[in-house]
Design a protein around this motif. Structure first.
Motif, mmCIF file in Angstrom:
data_model
loop_
_atom_site.group_PDB
_atom_site.id
_atom_site.type_symbol
_atom_site.label_atom_id
_atom_site.label_comp_id
_atom_site.label_asym_id
_atom_site.label_seq_id
_atom_site.Cartn_x
_atom_site.Cartn_y
_atom_site.Cartn_z
ATOM 1 N N ASP A 128 -2.872 -3.470 14.154
ATOM 2 C CA ASP A 128 -4.046 -2.527 13.277
ATOM 3 C C ASP A 128 -4.988 -3.277 14.307
ATOM 4 O OD1 ASP A 128 -3.033 -1.687 10.899
ATOM 5 O OD2 ASP A 128 -2.660 -3.314 10.133
ATOM 6 N N ASP B 25 -3.863 1.187 8.990
ATOM 7 C CA ASP B 25 -3.044 0.593 7.314
ATOM 8 C C ASP B 25 -2.214 -0.087 7.268
ATOM 9 O OD1 ASP B 25 -2.124 3.037 7.567
ATOM 10 O OD2 ASP B 25 -2.834 3.830 5.286
ATOM 11 N N SER C 31 -1.720 -3.200 5.808
ATOM 12 C CA SER C 31 -2.392 -3.441 4.795
ATOM 13 C C SER C 31 -1.627 -2.522 3.323
ATOM 14 C CB SER C 31 -4.109 -3.043 4.832
ATOM 15 O OG SER C 31 -4.501 -1.648 4.991
ATOM 16 N N VAL C 32 -0.973 -1.021 3.609
ATOM 17 C CA VAL C 32 -0.513 -0.213 2.788
ATOM 18 C C VAL C 32 0.722 -0.137 3.592
ATOM 19 C CG1 VAL C 32 -1.230 1.964 2.657
ATOM 20 C CG2 VAL C 32 -2.809 1.051 2.587
ATOM 21 N N PRO D 156 2.508 -4.121 3.943
ATOM 22 C CA PRO D 156 1.492 -4.949 3.522
ATOM 23 C C PRO D 156 2.949 -6.057 3.645
ATOM 24 C CG PRO D 156 2.378 -4.156 1.496
ATOM 25 C CD PRO D 156 2.947 -3.371 3.028
ATOM 26 N N LYS E 114 1.582 -9.836 11.416
ATOM 27 C CA LYS E 114 0.720 -8.708 11.855
ATOM 28 C C LYS E 114 -0.576 -9.492 12.496
ATOM 29 C CE LYS E 114 0.671 -7.900 6.964
ATOM 30 N NZ LYS E 114 0.506 -7.989 5.221
ATOM 31 N N GLY F 181 -6.315 3.883 2.414
ATOM 32 C CA GLY F 181 -5.724 3.032 3.440
ATOM 33 C C GLY F 181 -6.935 3.014 4.352
ATOM 34 N N ILE G 17 -9.112 -1.755 7.111
ATOM 35 C CA ILE G 17 -9.040 -3.549 7.298
ATOM 36 C C ILE G 17 -8.851 -4.949 7.876
ATOM 37 C CG2 ILE G 17 -9.796 -2.827 4.616
ATOM 38 C CD1 ILE G 17 -7.651 -4.108 3.822
ATOM 39 N N GLN G 18 -9.569 -6.214 8.242
ATOM 40 C CA GLN G 18 -8.466 -6.682 8.985
ATOM 41 C C GLN G 18 -7.752 -7.583 7.246
ATOM 42 O OE1 GLN G 18 -10.500 -10.133 10.998
ATOM 43 N NE2 GLN G 18 -8.030 -11.233 11.099
ATOM 44 N N THR G 19 -6.152 -7.440 7.571
ATOM 45 C CA THR G 19 -5.575 -8.462 5.955
ATOM 46 C C THR G 19 -5.739 -9.910 6.309
ATOM 47 O OG1 THR G 19 -3.509 -8.534 7.148
ATOM 48 C CG2 THR G 19 -4.091 -6.281 5.583
#
Length: 230
Positions: free
Chosen positions: A10, A136, A139-140, A143, A148, A195, A198-200
């Protein structure tokens, strides 16, 4: 590696995440899935069918039209590369045009669009052996991806890269225009309800501002080797 990994990449537009994803997929003999191209495909459909009028997207009409939108990645016989096909037509070059770039983040913020494409992306990657890039994915979409990455770069460097890419395709624009478009897309991507970008916590941050294509690939491959072996 015996296991077929799901690798999620991402990050911001024009930071090199698609280049990294393509190169890693090639080295690992994995499938590369450009999810951003899929949203661009929907944006192109909306433009072609007058579902965008000025600054207004006819959201309900677009949602009703989603069953008519077929997106596929197929190998182009001339380039040998996987291109996006929209309802049977190769649109890989068209979706990179400024008019599509100007609306794609707004299209990607529409709940019904995201639900349709996330379902498609999950189906494409469910068996592993994929490198998928987007906003995303970690994140989505996946996950629980095996690995990642979150990719970023200095905004001005990103704009310069995108400008060179567009000029190489004969698209005339200015650095100021490209930078403004990227900043607007960043804001939309970060703040949308569906979505958001973001950085998880489990994503590895990579700043590509001063990487070459070769050095960023080697950096990512080293991380993969450390975690999963050769």
């Amino acid at each position: 590696m015996n296991k077929q990994l799901i690798i999620a990449i991402d990050g911001y537009s024009a930071c090199g995440k698609s280049t990294i994803a393509k190169d890693v997929a090639r080295i690992l003999d994995y499938t590369f899935i450009d999810t951003g191209a899929m949203y661009r495909g929907v944006a192109l459909y909306a433009l072609n069918n007058q579902l965008i009028q000025g600054d207004v997207i006819l959201t309900d009409q677009l949602a009703d039209s989603l069953p008519e939108i077929q997106l596929d990645f197929k190998k182009n016989s001339e380039t040998g590369k996987r291109h996006l096909f929209l309802n049977g037509t190769d649109v890989e070059e068209i979706i990179r045009r400024p008019e599509v770039a100007a609306v794609v983040s707004k299209i990607a913020a529409i709940k019904e669009v995201r639900h349709k494409l996330v379902a498609s992306q999950r189906e494409m990657g469910k068996n592993g052996g994929v490198v998928m890039d987007g906003r995303d994915i970690g994140s989505v979409v996946f996950p629980d991806a095996d690995l990642k990455f979150f990719v970023t770069a200095d905004p001005l460097i990103r704009a310069e890269r995108r400008l060179r890419e567009m000029q190489s395709k004969g698209i005339e624009t200015s650095l100021e225009s490209v930078l403004q478009n990227l900043q607007e897309r960043d804001q939309t991507d970060r703040t949308r309800e569906e979505g958001p970008l973001i950085q998880t916590p489990d994503a590895i941050l990579i700043d590509t501002s001063h990487f070459t294509r070769e050095s960023q690939l080697e950096h990512v491959l080293n991380i993969i080797r450390e975690k999963f072996g050769d």
